[in-house]
Design a protein around this motif. Structure first.
Motif, PDB file in Angstrom:
ATOM      1  N   LEU A  12       0.842  -1.196   0.000  1.00 48.79           N
ATOM      2  CA  LEU A  12       0.000   0.000   0.000  1.00 48.79           C
ATOM      3  C   LEU A  12       0.875   1.243   0.000  1.00 48.79           C
ATOM      4  N   THR A  13       0.549   2.213  -0.832  1.00 47.29           N
ATOM      5  CA  THR A  13       1.227   3.508  -0.831  1.00 47.29           C
ATOM      6  C   THR A  13       0.206   4.575  -0.487  1.00 47.29           C
ATOM      7  N   LYS A  14       0.545   5.428   0.478  1.00 41.69           N
ATOM      8  CA  LYS A  14      -0.346   6.506   0.938  1.00 41.69           C
ATOM      9  C   LYS A  14       0.411   7.819   0.859  1.00 41.69           C
ATOM     10  N   SER A  15      -0.168   8.803   0.201  1.00 45.01           N
ATOM     11  CA  SER A  15       0.447  10.119   0.076  1.00 45.01           C
ATOM     12  C   SER A  15      -0.279  11.142   0.929  1.00 45.01           C
ATOM     13  N   ALA A  16       0.456  12.156   1.365  1.00 35.77           N
ATOM     14  CA  ALA A  16      -0.129  13.228   2.178  1.00 35.77           C
ATOM     15  C   ALA A  16      -0.843  14.235   1.282  1.00 35.77           C
ATOM     16  N   ASN A  17      -1.841  14.898   1.865  1.00 35.08           N
ATOM     17  CA  ASN A  17      -2.582  15.962   1.181  1.00 35.08           C
ATOM     18  C   ASN A  17      -2.791  17.107   2.173  1.00 35.08           C
ATOM     19  N   GLU A  18      -1.698  17.700   2.606  1.00 44.51           N
ATOM     20  CA  GLU A  18      -1.765  18.709   3.657  1.00 44.51           C
ATOM     21  C   GLU A  18      -2.700  19.865   3.310  1.00 44.51           C
ATOM     22  N   ILE A  19      -2.696  20.307   2.073  1.00 42.45           N
ATOM     23  CA  ILE A  19      -3.521  21.435   1.636  1.00 42.45           C
ATOM     24  C   ILE A  19      -5.010  21.098   1.718  1.00 42.45           C
ATOM     25  N   GLY A  20      -5.355  19.832   1.581  1.00 37.30           N
ATOM     26  CA  GLY A  20      -6.752  19.417   1.587  1.00 37.30           C
ATOM     27  C   GLY A  20      -7.284  18.959   2.937  1.00 37.30           C
ATOM     28  N   TRP A  21      -6.432  18.868   3.947  1.00 40.68           N
ATOM     29  CA  TRP A  21      -6.849  18.396   5.259  1.00 40.68           C
ATOM     30  C   TRP A  21      -7.228  19.586   6.136  1.00 40.68           C
ATOM     31  N   THR A  22      -8.504  19.827   6.243  1.00 35.08           N
ATOM     32  CA  THR A  22      -9.016  20.985   6.988  1.00 35.08           C
ATOM     33  C   THR A  22      -8.570  20.963   8.446  1.00 35.08           C
ATOM     34  N   SER A  23      -8.652  19.811   9.089  1.00 38.46           N
ATOM     35  CA  SER A  23      -8.284  19.753  10.514  1.00 38.46           C
ATOM     36  C   SER A  23      -6.804  20.051  10.728  1.00 38.46           C
ATOM     37  N   LEU A  24      -5.942  19.639   9.803  1.00 39.92           N
ATOM     38  CA  LEU A  24      -4.517  19.980   9.900  1.00 39.92           C
ATOM     39  C   LEU A  24      -4.317  21.473   9.725  1.00 39.92           C
ATOM     40  N   LEU A  25      -4.981  22.060   8.750  1.00 38.19           N
ATOM     41  CA  LEU A  25      -4.852  23.501   8.514  1.00 38.19           C
ATOM     42  C   LEU A  25      -5.357  24.302   9.711  1.00 38.19           C
ATOM     43  N   GLN A  26      -6.426  23.833  10.356  1.00 42.03           N
ATOM     44  CA  GLN A  26      -6.920  24.497  11.567  1.00 42.03           C
ATOM     45  C   GLN A  26      -5.869  24.449  12.675  1.00 42.03           C
ATOM     46  N   LYS A  95       6.431  -0.453   7.624  1.00 43.04           N
ATOM     47  CA  LYS A  95       6.062   0.879   7.139  1.00 43.04           C
ATOM     48  C   LYS A  95       7.326   1.703   6.938  1.00 43.04           C
ATOM     49  N   ARG A  96       7.388   2.396   5.817  1.00 43.49           N
ATOM     50  CA  ARG A  96       8.486   3.333   5.573  1.00 43.49           C
ATOM     51  C   ARG A  96       7.878   4.633   5.080  1.00 43.49           C
ATOM     52  N   ILE A  97       8.225   5.730   5.753  1.00 43.77           N
ATOM     53  CA  ILE A  97       7.762   7.046   5.318  1.00 43.77           C
ATOM     54  C   ILE A  97       8.927   7.749   4.651  1.00 43.77           C
ATOM     55  N   GLU A  98       8.692   8.222   3.433  1.00 41.30           N
ATOM     56  CA  GLU A  98       9.705   8.931   2.657  1.00 41.30           C
ATOM     57  C   GLU A  98       9.187  10.328   2.337  1.00 41.30           C
ATOM     58  N   PHE A  99      10.104  11.199   1.966  1.00 42.03           N
ATOM     59  CA  PHE A  99       9.750  12.574   1.615  1.00 42.03           C
ATOM     60  C   PHE A  99      10.176  12.857   0.191  1.00 42.03           C
ATOM     61  N   GLN A 100       9.257  13.409  -0.604  1.00 37.65           N
ATOM     62  CA  GLN A 100       9.556  13.783  -1.970  1.00 37.65           C
ATOM     63  C   GLN A 100      10.416  15.040  -1.973  1.00 37.65           C
ATOM     64  N   HIS A 101      10.911  15.429  -3.119  1.00 37.87           N
ATOM     65  CA  HIS A 101      11.773  16.612  -3.234  1.00 37.87           C
ATOM     66  C   HIS A 101      11.096  17.874  -2.726  1.00 37.87           C
ATOM     67  N   ARG A 102       9.794  17.958  -2.877  1.00 39.69           N
ATOM     68  CA  ARG A 102       9.082  19.156  -2.405  1.00 39.69           C
ATOM     69  C   ARG A 102       8.726  19.056  -0.932  1.00 39.69           C
ATOM     70  N   GLY A 103       9.147  17.974  -0.265  1.00 42.84           N
ATOM     71  CA  GLY A 103       8.950  17.850   1.169  1.00 42.84           C
ATOM     72  C   GLY A 103       7.689  17.121   1.583  1.00 42.84           C
ATOM     73  N   CYS A 104       6.897  16.664   0.638  1.00 44.27           N
ATOM     74  CA  CYS A 104       5.622  15.999   0.939  1.00 44.27           C
ATOM     75  C   CYS A 104       5.868  14.532   1.297  1.00 44.27           C
ATOM     76  N   PRO A 105       5.362  14.086   2.485  1.00 44.79           N
ATOM     77  CA  PRO A 105       5.603  12.692   2.862  1.00 44.79           C
ATOM     78  C   PRO A 105       4.671  11.725   2.153  1.00 44.79           C
ATOM     79  N   HIS A 106       5.157  10.501   1.995  1.00 40.21           N
ATOM     80  CA  HIS A 106       4.317   9.405   1.539  1.00 40.21           C
ATOM     81  C   HIS A 106       4.811   8.140   2.226  1.00 40.21           C
ATOM     82  N   ALA A 107       3.914   7.195   2.425  1.00 34.90           N
ATOM     83  CA  ALA A 107       4.247   5.976   3.144  1.00 34.90           C
ATOM     84  C   ALA A 107       4.116   4.762   2.222  1.00 34.90           C
TER      85      ALA A 107
END
Length: 110
Positions: A12-26, A95-107
């Protein structure tokens, strides 16, 4: 994305969506603004640049938030009550969490 390697192994690969997560932005807004709250509606009104600034200024909180979401997802997949894969559930995982060049994590989870 889910790929089946062999029964019942799943990758399974899971990517972050920080801009779309309302609770994180709050949460990020609250940290940046001395504890002042922001409503979900007000977060929705922020433009892309404002959301990006919140995310970019607190990468540590974003990484912790993402890691906790992944852990919750794994806990759900291993649940004996609410089994999303029928008779199969997660017993062991890697589980391994990596960071893309733009800093966005994915697992990557096996």
């Amino acid at each position: 994305m889910i790929r089946q390697l062999g029964k019942p192994t799943v990758f399974l690969t899971k990517s972050a969506n920080e801009i779309g997560w309302t609770s994180l932005l709050q949460l990020l807004y609250k940290f940046k603004n001395e504890g002042r709250e922001i409503s979900k509606e007000a977060v929705a009104q922020l433009n892309y640049i404002e959301k990006s600034i919140l995310v970019n200024e607190d990468a540590v909180t974003c990484a912790i938030y993402f890691n906790r979401l992944v852990n919750i997802m794994i806990k759900i997949l291993g649940s004996k009550k609410n089994i999303p894969f029928g008779q199969y559930r997660v017993i062991h995982y890697f589980k391994r969490i990596e960071f893309q060049h733009r800093g966005c994590p994915h697992a990557h989870i096996l």
